[in-house]
Enzyme design. Sequence first.
Site, PDB file in Angstrom:
ATOM      1  N   GLN A   1       0.851  -1.199   0.000  1.00 24.41           N
ATOM      2  CA  GLN A   1       0.000   0.000   0.000  1.00 24.41           C
ATOM      3  C   GLN A   1       0.885   1.247   0.000  1.00 24.41           C
ATOM      4  O   GLN A   1       0.377   2.352  -0.130  1.00 24.41           O
ATOM      5  CB  GLN A   1      -0.906   0.016   1.233  1.00 24.41           C
ATOM      6  CG  GLN A   1      -1.822  -1.194   1.342  1.00 24.41           C
ATOM      7  CD  GLN A   1      -2.524  -1.230   2.667  1.00 24.41           C
ATOM      8  OE1 GLN A   1      -3.603  -0.669   2.829  1.00 24.41           O
ATOM      9  NE2 GLN A   1      -1.900  -1.883   3.652  1.00 24.41           N
TER      10      GLN A   1
ATOM     11  N   HIS B   1      -1.456   1.283  -4.379  1.00 24.97           N
ATOM     12  CA  HIS B   1      -1.903   2.677  -4.177  1.00 24.97           C
ATOM     13  C   HIS B   1      -1.049   3.653  -4.966  1.00 24.97           C
ATOM     14  O   HIS B   1      -1.073   4.855  -4.698  1.00 24.97           O
ATOM     15  CB  HIS B   1      -1.867   3.034  -2.683  1.00 24.97           C
ATOM     16  CG  HIS B   1      -2.946   2.345  -1.909  1.00 24.97           C
ATOM     17  ND1 HIS B   1      -2.953   2.305  -0.529  1.00 24.97           N
ATOM     18  CD2 HIS B   1      -4.036   1.644  -2.301  1.00 24.97           C
ATOM     19  CE1 HIS B   1      -4.019   1.632  -0.118  1.00 24.97           C
ATOM     20  NE2 HIS B   1      -4.680   1.212  -1.180  1.00 24.97           N
TER      21      HIS B   1
ATOM     22  N   ASN C   1       3.000  -6.918  13.233  1.00 24.73           N
ATOM     23  CA  ASN C   1       2.611  -5.526  13.406  1.00 24.73           C
ATOM     24  C   ASN C   1       3.073  -5.001  14.757  1.00 24.73           C
ATOM     25  O   ASN C   1       3.235  -5.770  15.707  1.00 24.73           O
ATOM     26  CB  ASN C   1       1.076  -5.387  13.286  1.00 24.73           C
ATOM     27  CG  ASN C   1       0.673  -4.049  12.689  1.00 24.73           C
ATOM     28  OD1 ASN C   1       1.165  -3.642  11.634  1.00 24.73           O
ATOM     29  ND2 ASN C   1      -0.206  -3.356  13.381  1.00 24.73           N
TER      30      ASN C   1
HETATM   31  N1  APR Z   1       6.763  -2.027  12.743  1.00 20.74           N
HETATM   32  C1  APR Z   1       5.605  -2.659  12.437  1.00 20.74           C
HETATM   33  N2  APR Z   1       4.394  -2.043  12.393  1.00 20.74           N
HETATM   34  C2  APR Z   1       4.366  -0.716  12.658  1.00 20.74           C
HETATM   35  C3  APR Z   1       5.536   0.020  12.984  1.00 20.74           C
HETATM   36  C4  APR Z   1       6.775  -0.692  13.021  1.00 20.74           C
HETATM   37  N3  APR Z   1       7.933  -0.081  13.329  1.00 20.74           N
HETATM   38  N4  APR Z   1       5.166   1.311  13.215  1.00 20.74           N
HETATM   39  C5  APR Z   1       3.830   1.376  13.032  1.00 20.74           C
HETATM   40  N5  APR Z   1       3.344   0.160  12.705  1.00 20.74           N
HETATM   41  C6  APR Z   1       1.956  -0.211  12.415  1.00 20.74           C
HETATM   42  C7  APR Z   1       0.926   0.537  13.230  1.00 20.74           C
HETATM   43  O1  APR Z   1       0.666  -0.173  14.441  1.00 20.74           O
HETATM   44  C8  APR Z   1      -0.287   0.511  12.303  1.00 20.74           C
HETATM   45  O2  APR Z   1      -1.063  -0.657  12.515  1.00 20.74           O
HETATM   46  O3  APR Z   1       1.711   0.150  11.069  1.00 20.74           O
HETATM   47  C9  APR Z   1       0.318   0.454  10.899  1.00 20.74           C
HETATM   48  C10 APR Z   1       0.206   1.755  10.138  1.00 20.74           C
HETATM   49  O4  APR Z   1      -1.157   1.996   9.922  1.00 20.74           O
HETATM   50  P1  APR Z   1      -1.610   3.247   9.006  1.00 20.74           P
HETATM   51  O5  APR Z   1      -0.892   4.474   9.478  1.00 20.74           O
HETATM   52  O6  APR Z   1      -3.097   3.222   8.955  1.00 20.74           O
HETATM   53  O7  APR Z   1      -1.010   2.904   7.561  1.00 20.74           O
HETATM   54  P2  APR Z   1      -1.573   1.852   6.525  1.00 20.74           P
HETATM   55  O8  APR Z   1      -2.221   0.709   7.207  1.00 20.74           O
HETATM   56  O9  APR Z   1      -0.469   1.558   5.573  1.00 20.74           O
HETATM   57  O10 APR Z   1      -2.708   2.714   5.749  1.00 20.74           O
HETATM   58  C11 APR Z   1      -3.309   2.083   4.637  1.00 20.74           C
HETATM   59  O11 APR Z   1      -4.512   4.107   4.145  1.00 20.74           O
HETATM   60  O12 APR Z   1      -4.481   6.371   4.117  1.00 20.74           O
HETATM   61  C12 APR Z   1      -4.405   5.250   3.316  1.00 20.74           C
HETATM   62  O13 APR Z   1      -3.359   5.120   1.231  1.00 20.74           O
HETATM   63  C13 APR Z   1      -3.087   5.189   2.592  1.00 20.74           C
HETATM   64  O14 APR Z   1      -1.825   3.233   2.013  1.00 20.74           O
HETATM   65  C14 APR Z   1      -2.458   3.903   3.091  1.00 20.74           C
HETATM   66  C15 APR Z   1      -3.646   3.113   3.608  1.00 20.74           C
END
Ligand code: APR
Length: 241
Positions: A95, A113, A205
């Site tokens: 993503q 994305h 995660n």
């Molecule tokens: N290691 C593993 N996981 C992590 C770390 C880390 N160091 N730091 C943060 N996380 C986890 C958080 O706990 C959270 O569950 O990564 C996740 C990030 O979540 P989001 O910020 O929602 O990002 P994402 O899931 O990629 O969002 C999906 O939403 O806004 C849209 O297009 C955008 O591609 C994005 C999509």
Amino acid sequence: MNAVRNIVILTGAGISAESGLRTFRADDGLWEDHPIEQVATPEGFARDPDLVQRFYDQRRTDIRAARPNAAHEALGRLDQEWAKGEHGDLLIVTQNIDDLHERGGARRVLHMHGEGLSAWCTACGARVRWEGTLRDGPPCPSCGAAALRPDIVWFGEMPYAMERIFAAIAACDLFVSIGTSGAVYPAAGFVQEASRAGARTLELNLERSLGSAMFDETRLGPASELVPAWVDDLLDPRETG
Ligand code: APR
């Protein structure tokens, strides 16, 4: 002999967090400073193209300053090792719009994305690698029109390569989700598709996500620790997968 044949790996912003790229929904997340409606929708782009171009100019700058971390490099190693010998297929569906998977050695990567270092001409449809600014309306290298937008899938737009992604999930026997909150569909629903296909599902995660209950197993911790450990186990010939 490893029982695992075909692997699909879904990654989100969490895998790039330790490379210094901000995630979206954390307290210091990108969507805190920049409401989605303003910078990640076609309507927002139509309303204020300069604001949106500036937002993605900054993403491009951040991406170029970032380096792959141990998680990206472990997946790069896995991709290259899995391509040898009697293994099956592997696909990384990300993503993320950064290119850290590729710079970490992965080859089979799908950016559902879009990509921060790509521009899309709304006049001729060309997609071109773009590392600089789009703010001053540069001409499309293909048709010359000043009609380049970020090659990003905004909310309300169709993610890329969905047929190829669903075909890979239908054929996989291991689905691994890394660093995603499970907040955004269709990616958040991939784990259910994988389970329906009979695959084992694993989540790596930092904290429990909205989708954790749907996984066979969830391991909590930073991707830079969990992903190399998981890849080492998978590639260990003594492992049964
Ligand atoms: N290691 C593993 N996981 C992590 C770390 C880390 N160091 N730091 C943060 N996380 C986890 C958080 O706990 C959270 O569950 O990564 C996740 C990030 O979540 P989001 O910020 O929602 O990002 P994402 O899931 O990629 O969002 C999906 O939403 O806004 C849209 O297009 C955008 O591609 C994005 C999509």
